[in-house]
Design a protein around this motif. Structure first.
Motif, PDB file in Angstrom:
ATOM      1  N   TYR B 164      -0.900  -0.574  -5.777  1.00 31.23           N
ATOM      2  CA  TYR B 164      -0.603   0.731  -6.390  1.00 31.23           C
ATOM      3  C   TYR B 164      -0.857   1.864  -5.396  1.00 31.23           C
ATOM      4  N   GLU B 165      -0.029   2.844  -5.437  1.00 32.77           N
ATOM      5  CA  GLU B 165      -0.223   4.066  -4.628  1.00 32.77           C
ATOM      6  C   GLU B 165      -0.349   5.245  -5.574  1.00 32.77           C
ATOM      7  N   PRO B 166      -1.388   6.071  -5.450  1.00 35.76           N
ATOM      8  CA  PRO B 166      -2.532   5.972  -4.542  1.00 35.76           C
ATOM      9  C   PRO B 166      -3.585   4.979  -5.046  1.00 35.76           C
ATOM     10  N   MET B 226      12.465  -6.075  -7.364  1.00 36.18           N
ATOM     11  CA  MET B 226      11.043  -5.734  -7.561  1.00 36.18           C
ATOM     12  C   MET B 226      10.613  -4.627  -6.603  1.00 36.18           C
ATOM     13  N   ASN B 227      11.076  -4.731  -5.361  1.00 37.41           N
ATOM     14  CA  ASN B 227      10.709  -3.685  -4.391  1.00 37.41           C
ATOM     15  C   ASN B 227      11.195  -2.312  -4.842  1.00 37.41           C
ATOM     16  N   GLU B 228      12.335  -2.324  -5.479  1.00 38.72           N
ATOM     17  CA  GLU B 228      12.911  -1.044  -5.885  1.00 38.72           C
ATOM     18  C   GLU B 228      12.319  -0.543  -7.192  1.00 38.72           C
ATOM     19  N   LYS B 229      12.075  -1.467  -8.130  1.00 40.05           N
ATOM     20  CA  LYS B 229      11.767  -1.034  -9.497  1.00 40.05           C
ATOM     21  C   LYS B 229      10.350  -1.313  -9.981  1.00 40.05           C
ATOM     22  N   VAL B 230       9.730  -2.383  -9.479  1.00 36.68           N
ATOM     23  CA  VAL B 230       8.471  -2.793 -10.105  1.00 36.68           C
ATOM     24  C   VAL B 230       7.275  -2.127  -9.425  1.00 36.68           C
ATOM     25  N   ALA B 231       6.491  -1.453 -10.234  1.00 33.88           N
ATOM     26  CA  ALA B 231       5.354  -0.689  -9.721  1.00 33.88           C
ATOM     27  C   ALA B 231       4.358  -1.596  -9.016  1.00 33.88           C
ATOM     28  N   GLY B 232       3.874  -1.158  -7.879  1.00 33.35           N
ATOM     29  CA  GLY B 232       2.793  -1.851  -7.182  1.00 33.35           C
ATOM     30  C   GLY B 232       3.195  -3.141  -6.490  1.00 33.35           C
ATOM     31  N   VAL B 233       4.494  -3.453  -6.450  1.00 35.20           N
ATOM     32  CA  VAL B 233       4.915  -4.710  -5.830  1.00 35.20           C
ATOM     33  C   VAL B 233       5.781  -4.430  -4.603  1.00 35.20           C
TER      34      VAL B 233
END
Lengths: 204, 293
Positions: B164-166, B226-233
């Motif tokens: 997750y960012e931040p 997933m890289n585009e849409k899934v949070a923290g992945v």
């Protein structure tokens, strides 16, 4: 101004542990505004007040800016701002003074049929238990799609909300703002917050 | 000798393995239970998702009870999306009397992301306040302080997203969850061991067991999604290339190989793994076999 009630003296005393500049908004005072209580309270805190600005319709950013410019020195010399207004007024001041801690002096209650006068990005949910002092002047109820009180959900991607990908995650904005005003530890300190819906349903 | 449960195994320092059952949309639960039974010797407990992705399905608690009846250990996932505080407390009590003690407390995806986007989202509590309330129930009181006639016991868990960012904000929330009663964590899918190691270092001080998340990649397209849409992945480019280079019939094999590599890497870093097969339950035994050191 809607229906606002003064926050508890415990909460207010906590804010006044710092030297504060005071904003009072009388814009919608015909609805209900605890003017007398505020003045009484403020008269007991003279030594903790760096200045007072009384203003109509703080929700209007242009008005708010003008008053801030007029009081720039006194605002510069305070450690924080307390705003006696509805939640919108508090958020407008927080947006305009991004390096100052801004505290709500009132809780805003639900009023049928009253949806504010100015079109704005910031919104007040009229929840009756204003959280803006915990969250750097950004409302966790109206800026978070889930209305979460204890931090972000895991859904934000690139700092954007999982529900509205074009909108910033409210909690990341809160976190960034708290860091900016050196209140980053507030998020840890405040314990677990839980809403009280009775305040909305019964207006108490 | 009585079988040890998830909590005891973690306490003893066993590297635990949890997997996941996503109940069906409908009543056809039997195949899912069979799949769980098939791998029961290698998996310590099974999470049962609670209307995962906000899609209406068979309930988590009923499925947990079916696992208990087959002597499989469930982890009851409970979200705040569909129940107010009365229903959440009541379901927690129900879980306990049904023999379900592991509870994973989640906020839940938003209703608008699922197959009933017109539903009313609840979110009366959130993951942190739900953990606090579950702890209060264990102490014999409801969240208003009313005495309970008989109190439950739970092993409470929560989730954390290492990518997750931040990250600091995620760790603040994790700390709140621990204070509210979380005794173990399962993570969002991990694909980058270096950043996972950094995360583990940052949270070491809490001394709470963490089960690293493994999601089986089904294709390069899924990884990109997933890289585009899934949070923290974030799936690294090398894995996307491996999946893209594999022929369709070899994809599962490559996916198993990637998962095994990640699990091997995690063994020195965290206290267990949580596998989310997302429909590829049949490959879980292969993953576990390939990840043995």
């Amino acid at each position: 101004m809607l229906i606002t009630k003064l926050k508890s003296s415990n909460e207010l005393d906590e804010f006044f542990s710092k030297k504060l500049f005071v904003f009072k908004c009388f814009g919608c005072s015909e609805v209900y505004f605890p003017e007398e209580e505020i003045n009484n309270f403020a008269s007991g805190k003279q030594e903790k007040i760096s200045g007072i600005a009384q203003i109509d319709y703080l929700c209007n950013e242009d008005f708010a800016k003008r008053y801030i410019e007029k009081n720039v020195d006194r605002i510069h010399n305070c450690e924080g701002i307390i705003v006696f207004s509805c939640g919108v007024g508090v958020q407008v001041v927080a947006r305009l003074l991004e390096n100052k801690a801004v505290y709500p002096g009132c809780n805003t209650f639900y009023l049928n049929g009253f949806q504010g006068l100015t079109v704005l990005e910031c919104d007040c949910g009229q929840c009756g238990q204003c959280y803006l002092n915990h969250t750097g002047g950004i409302c966790p109820i109206t800026s978070c799609a889930k209305g979460l009180l204890n931090g972000p959900c895991g859904g934000a991607k690139n700092k954007k909300c999982e529900v509205h990908p074009e909108v910033d995650c409210g909690w990341i904005s809160i976190y960034e703002r708290l860091k900016k005003i050196n209140e980053g530890s507030t998020l840890k300190k405040k314990g677990v917050l839980i809403r009280n819906f009775e305040k909305i349903i019964k207006g108490i | 000798m009585e079988k040890k449960n998830l909590s005891q195994k973690l306490k003893e320092g066993k590297f635990v393995i949890t997997s996941e059952i996503g109940p069906p949309k409908g009543t056809n639960i039997e195949p899912h239970l069979k799949e769980a039974e098939h791998i029961k010797d290698e998996v310590d407990a099974f999470n049962v998702t609670d209307l995962q992705s906000s899609v209406m399905r068979l309930g988590s608690l009923a499925t947990c009870r079916l696992l208990v009846e087959r002597e499989l250990e469930p982890v009851f996932q409970i979200t705040c999306r569909d129940r107010n505080r009365l229903a959440l407390q009541s379901d927690l009590l129900s879980a306990y009397v049904l023999g379900v003690k592991n509870v994973l407390c989640l906020t839940g995806d938003h209703t608008t992301l699922g197959d009933h986007p017109d539903a009313k989202p609840v979110f009366d509590l959130d993951s942190v306040s739900l953990l606090k309330v579950a702890t209060e129930l264990m102490n014999g009181k409801d969240m208003k302080g009313n005495e309970l006639d008989g109190k439950p016991e739970f092993f409470l868990g929560a989730v954390v997203s290492p990518g997750y960012e931040p990250l600091e904000l995620q760790i603040i929330k994790m700390e709140k969850k621990i204070e509210a009663g979380a005794r173990f964590f399962q993570t969002q899918a991990v694909y980058d061991l270096l950043s996972f190691e950094k995360f583990m270092k940052a949270v070491e001080k809490y001394n709470v067991p963490i089960l690293g998340g493994i999601v089986l990649l089904k294709s390069a397209g899924m990884a990109k999604y997933m890289n585009e849409k899934v949070a923290g992945v974030t799936v690294p480019e090398k894995y996307i290339k491996m999946m893209a280079a594999a022929k369709k019939e070899e994809r599962a094999k490559v996916s198993v190989q990637i998962a095994a590599e990640l699990i091997k890497g995690m063994k020195g870093l965290c206290q267990g793994i949580h596998i989310m097969p997302l429909g590829w339950e049949k490959y879980v035994p292969d993953v576990l076999e390939a990840s043995r050191i």
